[in-house]
Design an enzyme around this catalytic site. Sequence first.
Site: not given
Ligand code: NAD
Length: 350
Positions: A42, A44, A47
């Site tokens: 993940c 996470t 990170h």
């Molecule tokens: P990820 O980091 O793999 O995906 C994020 C994507 O956003 C990347 O592909 C990146 O290239 C893209 N990105 C960067 N800048 C951008 C922009 N200006 N416009 C559009 N896209 C852009 O993450 P993931 O595993 O798919 O998770 C998505 C998000 O959700 C992350 O921020 C993660 O931390 C968060 N998350 C939240 C929860 C929750 O419970 N709220 C749970 C899991 C993950």
Amino acid sequence: MTSTMRALVKAQAAPGIEMHEVPKPSAGANEVLIKLEKTAICGTDLHIYKWDDWAQRTIKTPLVIGHEFVGRIAEIGPGVRGYREGQRVSAEGHVVCGVCRNCRAGKPHLCPYTEGIGVNRDGAFAEYMVVPATNLWPIPDAIPSELAAFFDPFGNAAHCALQFDLVGEDVLITGAGPIGIMAAGIAKHVGARHIVVSDVNDYRLKLAADMGATRTVNVARENLRDIVDVLDIDGFDVGLEMSGHPGAFEDMLHVMYHGGRVALLGILPKGAGVDWDQVIFKGLQVHGIYGRRMYETWYKMTQMVLTGFPLHKVLTHQIPINDYEHGFQLMAEGKCGKVVCDWSGEIKAA
Ligand code: NAD
Ligand code: ZN
């Protein structure tokens, strides 16, 4: 003599992760011991690997990381009912208190005392792990383990995408990470009209298109405001922010239709600004999303996969656990959808 197992451990407060020999846990009251088959990586975990600000604030070492997994029940603790040894399961990664107002109101996803598997307690990058039996989710035989391994983030995508009625709606998803890609698939599955996904990564935008996005936008080359004109719409009815990037959120607010609904899943940095004019004068509804509903989201995603949801399309890499460094590398470069590690075979320790 206590027996031992191999696990990926965040041993020191520094970047990296190591395969270590650690004591094998055993199931206490109301718990089960799971023998892991597969664990997915993940964001996470990345990170924690990189040891960024959030990880430094959150993680107490030593810790076995990982919370996306599938395995088989190896031992059943006292008091557990309804499960059997050998049964294939995944589990909800949030361990809730069970006694607070929200837990008792049937809203445990809003428990303020939640503990994260692989974040606040030992996790799934291990040969064995212990979880409370209440967190288990049995996996039907028809669902392959390599897909069940990442029901956790599929659940984030489902919980977020199913927050609002998408039927016939124009949906914007910012961020084509694994969760954004799966959310695009869900929007398609339930019958949205335009499903626009933005990212800066063409590899991932291609996966989003394969999964069901009707239009992808590389915001490094194209402008979301122009896409509204191209599609000849007034704006998007539903926005799913899945990048955690402040610029993406800002753009989203500007292209929402009046009365639109926005769900925030991406974790925005502290102090990220909001153009409140967009929210107030357009009467937007903004909803924070954390985790999954327990266990209605798990039910919905299981049924979606059983009725043909193409979850396999986001799975790009399956690797033996010994190659975990390669897996973390792929994640860091963004050249992947989901990366799933396999625990069968001999495991090399550092
Ligand atoms: P990820 O980091 O793999 O995906 C994020 C994507 O956003 C990347 O592909 C990146 O290239 C893209 N990105 C960067 N800048 C951008 C922009 N200006 N416009 C559009 N896209 C852009 O993450 P993931 O595993 O798919 O998770 C998505 C998000 O959700 C992350 O921020 C993660 O931390 C968060 N998350 C939240 C929860 C929750 O419970 N709220 C749970 C899991 C993950
Ligand atoms: Zn609670």
